[in-house]
Every structure is written in structure tokens, then in C-alpha cells.
Design an enzyme around this catalytic site. Structure first.
Site, short mmCIF file in Angstrom:
data_model
loop_
_atom_site.label_atom_id
_atom_site.label_comp_id
_atom_site.label_asym_id
_atom_site.label_seq_id
_atom_site.Cartn_x
_atom_site.Cartn_y
_atom_site.Cartn_z
N LYS A 49 0.97 -1.26 -0.36
CA LYS A 49 0.25 0.12 -0.19
C LYS A 49 0.66 1.60 -0.03
CE LYS A 49 -3.34 -2.76 2.18
NZ LYS A 49 -4.18 -2.42 3.56
N GLN A 93 -4.30 -1.29 10.07
CA GLN A 93 -3.67 -2.39 9.28
C GLN A 93 -4.84 -3.22 10.10
OE1 GLN A 93 -3.20 -3.02 6.14
NE2 GLN A 93 -3.67 -4.95 5.94
N ASP A 116 -10.95 2.96 4.69
CA ASP A 116 -10.89 1.40 5.10
C ASP A 116 -13.20 1.71 4.74
OD1 ASP A 116 -9.25 -0.21 4.38
OD2 ASP A 116 -8.38 -0.28 6.67
#
Ligand code: GUN
Length: 290
Positions: A49, A93, A116
Site C-alpha cells: 500500500k 491494518q 478503509d
């Protein structure tokens, strides 16, 4: 059978975003990554990412914490990044270590920086079909694959294996939206589903997001099904340099000959997740600039 090249579609999106970011005068968009512990898969995902952000011209910030960080310490970092107006997007994460409340951590993020799409407000916006929010990247990536590959979901029976917020539940909601890229009839299956094979064999589109290596076998799929494999599972393989190989939730060799189209692992849905994250980051930047 058509092999869907998610890597190429993601690369097209990255190119589009790169052009858009290049046209921005002044400070470029910025995304902050929070990683807790050293889970090898998480390390690798966050690295990927980071790299893609840099390629596009989005400024990545990486904050890593030891496995034993407390909920309060994690919240303190999130609060700091929420306050920092130079940070447009924040990503924690997943998975977090067991002693931490993951959903509470997601909910601590400013919903306008929640690239997200895991915050309760953004999850709620998906339920309400409110397009102003952030949609979780993997489900959004699957919709984007279908749109760009000319796979219509309209009136189709979409069977989803897995009910996670990150993929299964959110994808199911997107697929059934009153929207030209959706309008599907959706069945969600999970670990307690009875007569699973009877249901999966009815699928026009089968989305496997259950986290069980090669669980979907040839006998579970009727001919002509579109198969989207979301699984990324590490299997020990001493013949590989890394000592493992990646397999999906679908037994590819058995299912591919039956499918009208299928996403491979790796190179299918995975790269799309990263591309959609970058798209969300640019959306956050624009939202915050207005
Ligand atoms: N772990 C697996 N997929 C994801 C994702 O899309 N976002 C985050 N933050 N963690 C993940």
C-alpha cells in the site's frame, strides 16, 4: 473461460489516479498507515500500500507499534492523526492483536478520514445507499472489476461465501443496491450454512471470501458461473524460495474450466483493494479541501 486480470485493471486505476494527483497544486494527499506487531502478511500488505501510494504521488506515513500496545496508546495515535489536517486518510491494518478491540479502533478514526470504510458511520452509509461515504476497498474493488469487465449483476443470483464486515457483508449490501452496477439477488453463506453446495450451484456470480484455502471445489460450481476469489491464503511450500505459496478460497484448477470468468490468486482481487484504497484517499483529500 476468461481470466480476469485484476493486476491490469488496478494498474489502469493507479495510472488514472497518478494523473489526477499530478494535477493538484500544492500539498499532495496524505495517507497514514498504522500497523501493530509483525504479522508477515500485514507487513507485506502495508508495504504494498505504501509503495502504491508513493507511485501515485500520495504521501504515505507509516506508524508501527509493538504487539503489546494498549488500546489507549493506539487511540492516542489515532486522535493525533485525526487532529492533523495534513493527514487525509488513516488506515489501521487488520487483524489487530487479540487484546485490542478492533472495531473500537476503527470507530475512533474520523469518519471523513476513514479510507478503509470500516467506521460505523461509513458502514451505515453503505446500508443507506449514501454515496458520500467511504466504501470498504475490497467490496468496492469487486464492483469495479465487474463494471470494467462488462459483468452485469442486474437480476443475477450472487452467492457470497463469508459474512465479514471487510468483505462478505459489505459486498452483499453493494450488490443488492438499487444501482445500475448492482441490482443483484444476493444469498450470503457462512460457516453454519446448510446444504452449501445446493446454494453455490445456483450462483450466477460466486464470491468466495471465507478464508479457507481452496474450499470451493469443482462440484460446487455450475457451468458458466463468474467466480470472484477474494481469499489470500499462505500455504507451506518448500519448493518456493519464500517457503510458501499463495492460494485463494477457490480450487482454481477444478473451477476455472467451468467458470465463464474467474479472478486468479494472486493478481485478481488483491491489487484492486489497494487501488480502491488510493481512490478513497483522493476522495478524502477532495472532501477535506472543500
Ligand atoms: N486486512 C485485510 N484486508 C484489509 C483491508 O482492506 N484494510 C485493512 N485495514 N486491513 C485489512
Amino acid at each position: 473461460m476468461k481470466l480476469i486480470d485484476g493486476k491490469r485493471i488496478a494498474s489502469d486505476i493507479v495510472d488514472e489516479l497518478t494523473r489526477e494527483v499530478a494535477a493538484i497544486d500544492g500539498a499532495k494527499p496524505c495517507i497514514a498507515f498504522i500497523r501493530v506487531g509483525e504479522d508477515p502478511a500485514s507487513v507485506s500488505y502495508v508495504r504494498g500500500k505504501n509503495r502504491t501510494a508513493e507511485k501515485i504521488g500520495i504521501r504515505p506515513l507509516l506508524f508501527t507499534f509493538d504487539e503489546d500496545i494498549s488500546q489507549e496508546e493506539l487511540f492516542a495515535k489515532v486522535d493525533e492523526l485525526n487532529q492533523d489536517s495534513s493527514v487525509n486518510g488513516i488506515l489501521i491494518q487488520s487483524p489487530l492483536p487479540k487484546h485490542l478491540d478492533e472495531q473500537a479502533a476503527f470507530n475512533r478514526i474520523d469518519p471523513n478520514k476513514d479510507v478503509d470504510g470500516f467506521h460505523v458511520v461509513n458502514a451505515g452509509r453503505v446500508v443507506q445507499e449514501d454515496a458520500t461515504g467511504f466504501v470498504s476497498c475490497t467490496p468496492a474493488g469487486i464492483i469495479e472489476i465487474c463494471r470494467r469487465e462488462g459483468i452485469s449483476l442486474e437480476g443475477k443470483h450472487v452467492v457470497v461465501l463469508g459474512r465479514s464486515l471487510i468483505v462478505g457483508k459489505t459486498f452483499s449490501l453493494l450488490a443488492m443496491q438499487k444501482h445500475p452496477n448492482a441490482n443483484a439477488t444476493v444469498t450470503i453463506c457462512h460457516s453454519r450454512t446448510k446444504n452449501l453446495v445446493d446454494i453455490t450451484r445456483q450462483a450466477d456470480v460466486l464470491v468466495a471470501a471465507i478464508g479457507k484455502p481452496e474450499m470451493v471445489t469443482g462440484d460446487m460450481v455450475k457451468e458458466g458461473t463468474v467466480v470472484i476469489d477474494v481469499g489470500i491464503n499462505r500455504i507451506d511450500d518448500s519448493s518456493k524460495k519464500k517457503g510458501y505459496k499463495l492460494v485463494g478460497d477457490v480450487k482454481f484448477d477444478e473451477v476455472a474450466p467451468l467458470a465463464s470468468a474467474i479472478t486468479p490468486v494472486p493478481g485478481g482481487v488483491g491489487p484492486m483493494t489497494v487501488a480502491m484504497l488510493m481512490k478513497n484517499t483522493l476522495k478524502a483529500y477532495k472532501l477535506q479541501s472543500n
